[in-house]
Design an enzyme around this catalytic site. Structure first.
Site, mmCIF file in Angstrom:
data_model
loop_
_atom_site.group_PDB
_atom_site.id
_atom_site.type_symbol
_atom_site.label_atom_id
_atom_site.label_comp_id
_atom_site.label_asym_id
_atom_site.label_seq_id
_atom_site.Cartn_x
_atom_site.Cartn_y
_atom_site.Cartn_z
ATOM 1 N N ASP A 63 52.905 31.644 42.822
ATOM 2 C CA ASP A 63 52.014 30.828 41.989
ATOM 3 C C ASP A 63 52.770 29.712 41.269
ATOM 4 O O ASP A 63 53.833 29.935 40.701
ATOM 5 C CB ASP A 63 51.334 31.704 40.942
ATOM 6 C CG ASP A 63 50.291 32.620 41.564
ATOM 7 O OD1 ASP A 63 50.301 32.763 42.807
ATOM 8 O OD2 ASP A 63 49.484 33.181 40.816
ATOM 9 N N ASP A 104 43.371 36.612 49.359
ATOM 10 C CA ASP A 104 44.610 36.830 48.625
ATOM 11 C C ASP A 104 45.128 38.254 48.816
ATOM 12 O O ASP A 104 44.484 39.222 48.413
ATOM 13 C CB ASP A 104 44.305 36.554 47.139
ATOM 14 C CG ASP A 104 45.548 36.424 46.300
ATOM 15 O OD1 ASP A 104 46.637 36.730 46.799
ATOM 16 O OD2 ASP A 104 45.404 36.020 45.128
HETATM 17 C C1 GLA Z 1 47.111 35.286 42.819
HETATM 18 C C2 GLA Z 1 46.991 33.934 43.494
HETATM 19 C C3 GLA Z 1 46.441 32.928 42.513
HETATM 20 C C4 GLA Z 1 45.085 33.398 42.015
HETATM 21 C C5 GLA Z 1 45.206 34.789 41.412
HETATM 22 C C6 GLA Z 1 43.854 35.374 41.095
HETATM 23 O O1 GLA Z 1 48.054 35.264 41.796
HETATM 24 O O2 GLA Z 1 48.218 33.515 44.002
HETATM 25 O O3 GLA Z 1 46.318 31.659 43.112
HETATM 26 O O4 GLA Z 1 44.168 33.380 43.070
HETATM 27 O O5 GLA Z 1 45.861 35.681 42.289
HETATM 28 O O6 GLA Z 1 43.927 36.645 40.541
#
Ligand code: GLA
Length: 768
Positions: A584, A520
């Protein structure tokens, strides 16, 4: 951190396309509503007066202490749309500081009209990530702890209350609301649906809790208990609870009952009902409480679930994909997914040298040295018979030939994930889902210790006392294990990332037995250029790709960088098995539909081993933390979610509390014909072939020459959607199978006609 981010079952109907069998007559059944009400109503209450703060905002990138001041001249700032992040309005890939300002009058009439006159409440959408809110130059809210700073602020709602006596409020005058933000990656800004100002009112403390499960108390009847409670205060609520069942097709009230209801902060009121004679479709339920003394009212609505997936048969059936890939010389693990009355006995003919099958569990393990396409025949038997399936094991360079099917901790548990929750999920997957092909158990953010060990190796925190032991346990169930990291120094949740430790981390993961890495972007923005080029976007993924290539283990590589630089055009070349294409997801129709229906642009990026990832599933009980709620998607929206994601060949990563899988959620996740569309070996992604005002049609080419077709009603009303087959390029297909119900439909004539509920879908497979 967080990034740029009703109803079905009617079946295809009508003149040219009728259901060949079953219960097509939707309106035929006499409605005998059996209501056992264990425990009503004038609608007098005036709702609290709101001042909208949705329009008139201005925005500027950067940071200055003078920008909170009332007198500061913001005339040259850009107009901002606070329904969307700043990335989506001309500031792509912008992380770091930005400010918003709004001038608004706060009328004292708000106080006069309110029943309670103590506090003023502000809703400023979501703050992404760290945020500080100034009212007329005074700091009135921040989303980080005392002693911290804005960089430690966490994405969340910008909601807070101020006493009416707070000197920062200028009653009946112009007020300046200034919001300072610090974004660590992905989308940034203040954005969302709720931008308003209102007096804190009696009902602000009151909520219906509808998170209990619907219980199937008979073939066509549902029972449920809902609660109403005050979260604080000393007021005793005495009033009426009105319950309604509404047919969303005709908007008629089918049943209504009103009862006395009393509750307070200490004692909730529980309302239990049973409704019968339900057809296979969703109904709207509304619960309305009216307080006698104040006349204030609160309402909640939810849809009833309905199950379309047929019951699993007692005869053996082999499910799951037709193909599985692993690299030569790396550990192999595949559990043959099969349903049927236990015990089941498994057999595999033609397994390549190096693999062995456990006949009692269906788990194949070992290692294949030689590259090749091995055609295997699986047989699964029980006392009722046998089922065979041809299966292709491809030992070569590409893994993840079909999209991953699994669970990820994030949408359920957020940063509160721990060993126990992971084991509960693994057990639930093994008991209830692995027979349908589900197999990944992925730990998201929140597992990492604050510091590396003396050798610089990453170690888990106290919530994961034995990562290797946990992984071994997951493997013993025939399941695979996933983990999460960031190419930056810190993850999105503020835990340690892999920056400058990539080789070491890849080795640690391999030593533990990890099979999947979600990587990520997050704080990588802080160590790359302010305006990343395409090469900058690729770089961290190339670095970790090289590290993963050094270990003797197949670790599926899942990029998470929210689609930056149109990752679908280069994800394969950089060695990704999947890549997030969006910010997200949330459990709302707005989020689901804006993500799901905007994926056509990514379609050409999908192929076996390389898939677009529109983010994880939001069905079941979700919560991103310790407290869980039923997904806010209606049952029909949930059918749309699973259907659309399957058409998109998306990784399906369940994001709910697996310890509480209700019957409806299981129905969504265990339909083998729907999953087969997702897992189709051709690996194509659906294309949007029709987009009209109130509906969309998406079609996906399948390995066997068939086509999967999703007919989505994006409007708020029931619709009968007619598709001219020839115009839609579907003229040559004569057989139509309703995939959710697993039934062939009689389809003669030039049109496909489907009655589809609001936000719902009809998913069919066409063949010649
Ligand atoms: C980001 C990602 C999420 C999750 C969070 C974890 O927002 O897009 O899917 O993995 O980080 O902190």
């Amino acid at each position: 951190m967080l990034n740029a981010s009703k109803r079905s079952g009617s079946g295809l109907t009508a003149h040219t396309l009728r259901q060949a069998q079953g219960d097509g007559a939707l309106l035929r059944i006499t409605r005998i509503w059996i209501l056992i009400v264990l425990l009503a109503a004038p609608f007098l209450g005036a709702s609290a007066q709101d001042i909208s703060l949705a329009k008139g905002w201005k925005f500027k990138i950067g940071d200055s202490t003078t920008w909170s001041a009332v007198k500061y001249n913001d005339q040259d700032w850009k107009a901002a749309d606070v329904s969307i992040p700043w990335e989506e309005q001309g500031y792509p890939n912008t992380d770091g500081f930005g400010w918003y300002r709004l001038h608004t009058t706060i009328p004292s009439s708000l106080k006069e009209k309110a029943y309670l006159k103590d506090s003023l409440h502000f809703d400023l959408g979501y703050l992404d990530d760290g945020g500080e809110v100034f009212l007329n130059g005074k700091l009135v809210y921040k989303n980080y702890k005392n002693g911290g700073d804005i960089k430690s602020g966490l994405y969340g709602p910008g909601s807070f209350s101020l006493s009416v006596h707070n000197p920062a409020i200028l009653w009946d005058k112009e007020n300046v609301i200034a919001v300072r933000l610090f974004d660590t990656g992905g989308a940034g800004g203040i954005y969302g649906d709720k931008f308003r100002l209102h007096m804190v009112d009696l009902m602000d403390n009151v909520a219906f809790n509808t998170d209990g499960d619907f219980i199937y108390s008979g073939p066509n009847s549902l029972s449920k208990s809902v609660k109403i409670k005050a979260s604080g205060g000393t007021y005793d609520f005495t009033g009426k609870l009105n319950f309604k069942v509404i047919d969303p097709e005709t908007n008629t009230v089918i049943y209504e009952k009103t009862n006395n209801a009393n509750f307070s902060a200490h004692s909730p009121f529980t309302y239990t009902f049973t409704i019968g004679s339900l057809q296979k479709r969703s109904y709207d339920l509304t619960y309305t409480f009216t307080d006698n003394r104040s006349g204030k009212q609160i309402t909640k609505t939810e849809g009833t679930p309905y199950i379309l997936t047929p019951y699993v048969k007692a005869e053996p059936r082999i499910n799951g994909p037709d193909v599985f890939g692993e690299r030569p010389g790396n550990p192999f693990l595949y559990k043959i997914p099969a349903t049927g009355q236990t015990p089941l006995v498994y057999k595999a003919d033609g397994l390549p040298a190096g693999l062995k099958l456990d006949a009692a569990t269906g788990i194949i393990t070992g290692m294949v040295i030689n590259k090749g396409d091995y055609l295997v025949t699986f047989t699964v038997s029980n006392t009722l018979g046998s089922n065979h399936k041809k299966f292709s094991i491809k030992i070569g360079d590409v893994i993840g030939l079909t999209p991953a099917l699994g669970w990820n901790s994030w949408n359920a548990w957020g940063l509160t994930v721990n060993d126990k929750k992971v084991r509960i999920s693994a057990n639930a997957m093994s008991d209830k889902l692995s027979a349908h092909g589900w197999n990944y158990i992925n730990i998201d953010d929140g597992w990492e210790a604050a510091n590396r060990n003396a050798n610089g190796e990453i170690v888990p925190n106290e919530k994961f006392p034995d990562m290797k032991g946990l992984t071994d346990y997951v493997h013993s169930l025939g399941l695979r294990m996933g983990i999460y990291s960031s190419p930056g120094p810190k993850t999105c949740g503020g835990y340690l990332g892999s920056w400058q430790h990539e080789d070491q981390d890849a080795k640690t993961y391999a030593d533990w037995g990890i099979d999947y890495l979600k990587y990520d972007w997050c704080s990588y923005s802080q160590v790359t250029s302010q305006n990343p080029t395409l090469d900058d976007f690729k770089k961290p993924y190339q670095v970790m790709r090289a590290s993963l290539d050094k270990v003797h283990r197949d670790i599926l590589f899942s990029f998470c960088q929210y689609g930056m630089g149109d990752v679908w055009n280069w994800g394969t070349a950089v060695g990704g098995n999947s890549w997030r294409t969006t910010g997200d997801i949330e459990d709302t129709w707005k989020s689901l539909s804006s993500i799901g229906f905007s994926q056509d642009k990514t379609a050409l990026g999908a192929q076996p081993g390389h898939f677009n990832d529109p983010d994880m599933l939001v069905v079941g009980k979700v919560g991103w933390g310790d407290s869980q709620h039923n997904t806010r998607l209606t049952p029909d929206e949930q059918y749309t979610h699973i259907s659309l994601w399957s058409l998109l060949s998306a990784p399906l990563l369940i994001g709910c509390d697996m310890g509480h899988l209700d019957a409806f959620t299981l129905n969504l996740l265990t339909n083998d014909e729907v999953l087969a569309i997702d897992q189709d070996a051709l690996g194509r992604e659906a294309r949007q072939i029709i987009e009209k005002d109130g509906y969309q049609v998406w079609t996906k080419e399948l390995e066997d020459g068939g086509k999967a077709v999703g007919i989505f009603n994006t409007s708020e009303q029931y619709q009968t959607i007619k598709i001219n087959k020839t115009e839609a390029g579907l003229g040559e297909y004569t057989r139509v199978r309703d995939v959710w119900q697993q039934k062939y439909l009689i389809a003669s004539g030039p049109e496909l006609i489907a009655k589809v509920p609001p936000h719902g879908v009809i998913l069919v497979k066409l063949s010649k």
